[in-house]
Design a protein around this motif. Structure first.
Motif: not given
Lengths: 116, 112
Positions: B93-112
């Motif tokens: 948010a504009w007011t949060s300044g320094s703080r990014l809030t992250f999601g947990e992350g999604t692990q992706l595998t692309v198989n050849p």
């Protein structure tokens, strides 16, 4: 350097010992951040430095955690009396400057801390 | 309840597939939305950055923001094995300044 540099890349320590992690930000970047990433979890904000302003310590989980930054360069994160729950990857990031919410962060590769 | 929710996966797709990664959020003050890509044993790197609702395209990647639904997406077209990584959404948010809030992350595998 070309990117954010962190050392050591791996640290194994015994419960109760103190550890010190180092971060070298990108030259010219005035803002520096520390994040913690536990296994399978998102990044958890710890502390933020911007120039000569007082650091934002609101994310530090306990008084065992502290961080310092020398001017606009190197930062060290110190964890005293380490506990097993401190095991995580500690990531440092830097950005050009604080501009509201627009910071574009550049991350180092992190320090993998394992507390036995 | 977490401020940012992201399905951790893992997600496995064949090479060439279209991949859709999503995050929902609860804080209506969030105005800046980012996607980071994190390879194993590396720090996250900024992939896409958006401010307003709508779509933003960069090569094979499209970021979509729907502020009314508090929902953001990242689409990867013609996925490649080199896209295999963990993708983290982040917002502030504009007011949060320094703080990014992250999601947990999604692990992706692309198989050849």
């Amino acid at each position: 350097g070309a990117g954010v540099s962190q050392s050591p890349s791996n640290k194994v320590t015994e419960k109760g010992k103190d550890v010190e992690l180092r971060c070298d930000p990108i030259s010219g970047h005035t803002a520096l951040y520390w994040y913690r990433q536990r296994l399978g979890q998102g990044l958890e904000f710890l502390i933020y430095f911007q120039g000569n302003s007082a650091p934002d310590k609101s994310g530090l989980p306990s008084d065992r955690f502290s961080a310092e930054r020398t001017g606009e360069s190197v930062s060290t994160l110190t964890i005293q009396r380490t506990q097993q729950e401190d095991s995580a990857v500690y990531l440092c990031a830097s950005s050009l400057e604080r501009t509201g919410g627009e910071e574009k962060l550049f991350f180092g590769s992190g320090t993998q801390l394992s507390v036995l | 309840q977490k401020e940012v929710e992201q399905d951790p996966g893992p997600l496995s797709v064949p090479e060439g597939a279209i991949v859709s990664l999503n995050c929902t959020y609860s804080n209506s003050a969030f105005q800046y939305f980012m996607w980071y890509r994190q390879y194993s044993r590396k720090g996250p790197e900024l992939l896409m950055y958006t401010y307003s609702s709508g779509n933003k395209e960069d090569g094979r990647f499209t970021a979509q923001v729907d502020k009314s639904s508090k929902y953001i997406s990242l689409f990867i077209r013609d996925s490649q094995p080199s896209d295999s990584a963990t993708y983290l959404c982040a917002m502030s948010a504009w007011t949060s300044g320094s703080r990014l809030t992250f999601g947990e992350g999604t692990q992706l595998t692309v198989n050849p």
